[in-house]
Every structure is written in structure tokens, then in C-alpha cells.
Design a protein around this motif. Structure first.
Motif, PDB file in Angstrom:
ATOM      1  N   THR A   1       0.821  -1.210   0.000  1.00  0.00           N
ATOM      2  CA  THR A   1       0.000   0.000   0.000  1.00  0.00           C
ATOM      3  C   THR A   1       0.858   1.265   0.000  1.00  0.00           C
ATOM      4  O   THR A   1       0.641   2.170  -0.809  1.00  0.00           O
ATOM      5  CB  THR A   1      -0.932   0.008   1.228  1.00  0.00           C
ATOM      6  N   LEU A   2       1.824   1.320   0.911  1.00  0.00           N
ATOM      7  CA  LEU A   2       2.630   2.533   1.038  1.00  0.00           C
ATOM      8  C   LEU A   2       3.569   2.754  -0.146  1.00  0.00           C
ATOM      9  O   LEU A   2       3.805   3.899  -0.536  1.00  0.00           O
ATOM     10  CB  LEU A   2       3.441   2.499   2.340  1.00  0.00           C
ATOM     11  N   ALA A   3       4.092   1.675  -0.705  1.00  0.00           N
ATOM     12  CA  ALA A   3       5.058   1.807  -1.798  1.00  0.00           C
ATOM     13  C   ALA A   3       4.406   1.752  -3.169  1.00  0.00           C
ATOM     14  O   ALA A   3       5.070   2.002  -4.175  1.00  0.00           O
ATOM     15  CB  ALA A   3       6.119   0.713  -1.688  1.00  0.00           C
ATOM     16  N   GLY A   4       3.134   1.402  -3.218  1.00  0.00           N
ATOM     17  CA  GLY A   4       2.456   1.327  -4.510  1.00  0.00           C
ATOM     18  C   GLY A   4       2.990   0.204  -5.388  1.00  0.00           C
ATOM     19  O   GLY A   4       3.128   0.371  -6.594  1.00  0.00           O
ATOM     20  N   VAL A   5       3.305  -0.936  -4.769  1.00  0.00           N
ATOM     21  CA  VAL A   5       3.819  -2.081  -5.517  1.00  0.00           C
ATOM     22  C   VAL A   5       2.819  -3.219  -5.408  1.00  0.00           C
ATOM     23  O   VAL A   5       1.861  -3.155  -4.640  1.00  0.00           O
ATOM     24  CB  VAL A   5       5.208  -2.527  -4.993  1.00  0.00           C
ATOM     25  N   ASP A   6       3.054  -4.261  -6.186  1.00  0.00           N
ATOM     26  CA  ASP A   6       2.152  -5.401  -6.149  1.00  0.00           C
ATOM     27  C   ASP A   6       2.964  -6.685  -6.178  1.00  0.00           C
ATOM     28  O   ASP A   6       3.964  -6.785  -6.894  1.00  0.00           O
ATOM     29  CB  ASP A   6       1.192  -5.363  -7.345  1.00  0.00           C
ATOM     30  N   PHE A   7       2.568  -7.644  -5.365  1.00  0.00           N
ATOM     31  CA  PHE A   7       3.164  -8.973  -5.373  1.00  0.00           C
ATOM     32  C   PHE A   7       2.135  -9.929  -4.805  1.00  0.00           C
ATOM     33  O   PHE A   7       1.133  -9.518  -4.215  1.00  0.00           O
ATOM     34  CB  PHE A   7       4.472  -9.033  -4.577  1.00  0.00           C
ATOM     35  N   THR A   8       2.355 -11.204  -4.980  1.00  0.00           N
ATOM     36  CA  THR A   8       1.435 -12.235  -4.517  1.00  0.00           C
ATOM     37  C   THR A   8       1.908 -12.753  -3.159  1.00  0.00           C
ATOM     38  O   THR A   8       3.060 -13.149  -3.008  1.00  0.00           O
ATOM     39  CB  THR A   8       1.378 -13.405  -5.518  1.00  0.00           C
ATOM     40  N   VAL A   9       1.010 -12.745  -2.192  1.00  0.00           N
ATOM     41  CA  VAL A   9       1.316 -13.244  -0.861  1.00  0.00           C
ATOM     42  C   VAL A   9       1.183 -14.764  -0.872  1.00  0.00           C
ATOM     43  O   VAL A   9       0.191 -15.304  -1.346  1.00  0.00           O
ATOM     44  CB  VAL A   9       0.379 -12.625   0.196  1.00  0.00           C
ATOM     45  N   VAL A  10       2.196 -15.446  -0.359  1.00  0.00           N
ATOM     46  CA  VAL A  10       2.192 -16.908  -0.285  1.00  0.00           C
ATOM     47  C   VAL A  10       2.433 -17.314   1.169  1.00  0.00           C
ATOM     48  O   VAL A  10       3.557 -17.209   1.653  1.00  0.00           O
ATOM     49  CB  VAL A  10       3.280 -17.530  -1.192  1.00  0.00           C
ATOM     50  N   PRO A  11       1.382 -17.767   1.874  1.00  0.00           N
ATOM     51  CA  PRO A  11       1.601 -18.254   3.240  1.00  0.00           C
ATOM     52  C   PRO A  11       2.520 -19.466   3.217  1.00  0.00           C
ATOM     53  O   PRO A  11       2.356 -20.357   2.387  1.00  0.00           O
ATOM     54  CB  PRO A  11       0.200 -18.636   3.715  1.00  0.00           C
ATOM     55  N   ILE A  12       3.480 -19.511   4.112  1.00  0.00           N
ATOM     56  CA  ILE A  12       4.451 -20.606   4.148  1.00  0.00           C
ATOM     57  C   ILE A  12       3.742 -21.951   4.286  1.00  0.00           C
ATOM     58  O   ILE A  12       4.118 -22.926   3.675  1.00  0.00           O
ATOM     59  CB  ILE A  12       5.486 -20.398   5.270  1.00  0.00           C
ATOM     60  N   ALA A  13       2.664 -21.982   5.092  1.00  0.00           N
ATOM     61  CA  ALA A  13       1.936 -23.238   5.292  1.00  0.00           C
ATOM     62  C   ALA A  13       1.343 -23.752   3.972  1.00  0.00           C
ATOM     63  O   ALA A  13       1.102 -24.933   3.821  1.00  0.00           O
ATOM     64  CB  ALA A  13       0.850 -23.051   6.327  1.00  0.00           C
TER      65      ALA A  13
END
Length: 185
Positions: A168-180
Motif C-alpha cells: 500500500t505505502l510503496a504502490g507495488v504489487d506482489f502475490t502473498v504466499v503463506p508458508i503453510a
């Protein structure tokens, strides 16, 4: 101001009754995460000194699931006798936002007793990423909208929320991958 009639009452013996020493029996530490995780390990580290200090065992009860809500619900429903304590982490303050129907009120049903530790975050990248500073990394992320992945300990965990804040603050995008959720090799 005392009147002359009330003055003789001061001479009456007063019975003092001491409160029983806490705890009177083993204390249950509900850890709302699986055994072997960092919160469980910290709970086990402090349980023994607490047992020595208070003369009763502090028994770890791992009740994992649903972002710590199952264990927190179990602690909230325990008898209000001080014999059951919830040993939770940052997830506890996120519960009202993520689980409005958790079966308890995370703020009203619990009283904070002690801050046991704090958590730091470290941003690491794979050596193949051509970035050595945070500004370089953010610039690299902007060229790969949604292609990069970000590992977290779980949805709603502090690491996940830190990643979302970075997005949000940096205006970037990536996919969150929970380790589990990561496939085992």
C-alpha cells in the motif's frame, strides 16, 4: 468526622482475611498455535520459571487454528478464575478485523497481563533479484506488477500485514504466499 457515638466502634476487633495465594492449582497457558512455532517456544521457555516462581505448573495447551481464534475462544470461555491464560501474539489485535464473528470480543474479553516479547521484521530477497537496497527493490517490483511473491507465516499474521502495508505505502504489487500453503519438496 467521627462523632462521639461512633468512636467506640474503633475499638472493635477487625477480622483480617488474606486472599489465597495465586495460583492454587496448575495454570493452563492456552497457546493458539501449533506446537513448535515461535509463540509456543516462547511460552515453553517462560513456563518453567513461572512454575518455580509461583509453585504451580504452567501447562501449555496448544489449540491452533483459524488465525488463533479457536484457542482464544477456548481461553475466553474458560472459568474466570485466573487459572487459564491466553498466550497469544500480534494476531490477537487483528482478530476483530479479520473475524468479526469469532465467538468472543478480543478487546473486552481479555485483560493484558504482560508483554513478553516483541517482533522484528527482515526484508530479504533472493540473490537473483538485482536489488541491494530497498529503493532498488521497490523499483524492481514496479516493473513486475504481481509477478513477485512474498512469503508470510499465514493470512492475517503480522508478517502478512507488514507485506500488505508495504504494498500500500510503496504502490507495488506482489502475490502473498503463506508458508503453510507452500508445496513440500
Amino acid at each position: 468526622m467521627l462523632t462521639r457515638r461512633a468512636l467506640p466502634l474503633l475499638a472493635l476487633p477487625v477480622t483480617a482475611r488474606a486472599q489465597p495465594r495465586w495460583p492454587q492449582r496448575p495454570v493452563k497457558l492456552v497457546v493458539p498455535f501449533a506446537a513448535g512455532g515461535i509463540i509456543d517456544v516462547v511460552a515453553r521457555i517462560i513456563a518453567e520459571p513461572l512454575a518455580r516462581r509461583f509453585g504451580q505448573p504452567f501447562v501449555i495447551d496448544n489449540v491452533p487454528g483459524a488465525g488463533s481464534t479457536i484457542g482464544a475462544r477456548a481461553a475466553a470461555r474458560a472459568a474466570p478464575d485466573g487459572q487459564t491464560l491466553l498466550f497469544n501474539g500480534a494476531a490477537h489485535v487483528v482478530i476483530p478485523a479479520l473475524y468479526p464473528d469469532a465467538g468472543f470480543d478480543a478487546l473486552a474479553d481479555f485483560i493484558p497481563v504482560a508483554l513478553v516479547g516483541d517482533q522484528s521484521f527482515l526484508l530479504c530477497v533472493h540473490p537473483s533479484v538485482p536489488a541491494r537496497t530497498v529503493p532498488e527493490f521497490l523499483a524492481w517490483l514496479r516493473t513486475r506488477r504481481g509477478e513477485a511473491t512474498f512469503a508470510t507465516t499465514g493470512i492475517g499474521a503480522a508478517s502478512h500485514l507488514a507485506g500488505e502495508l508495504l504494498k500500500t505505502l510503496a504502490g507495488v504489487d506482489f502475490t502473498v504466499v503463506p508458508i503453510a500453503a507452500r508445496p513440500r519438496r
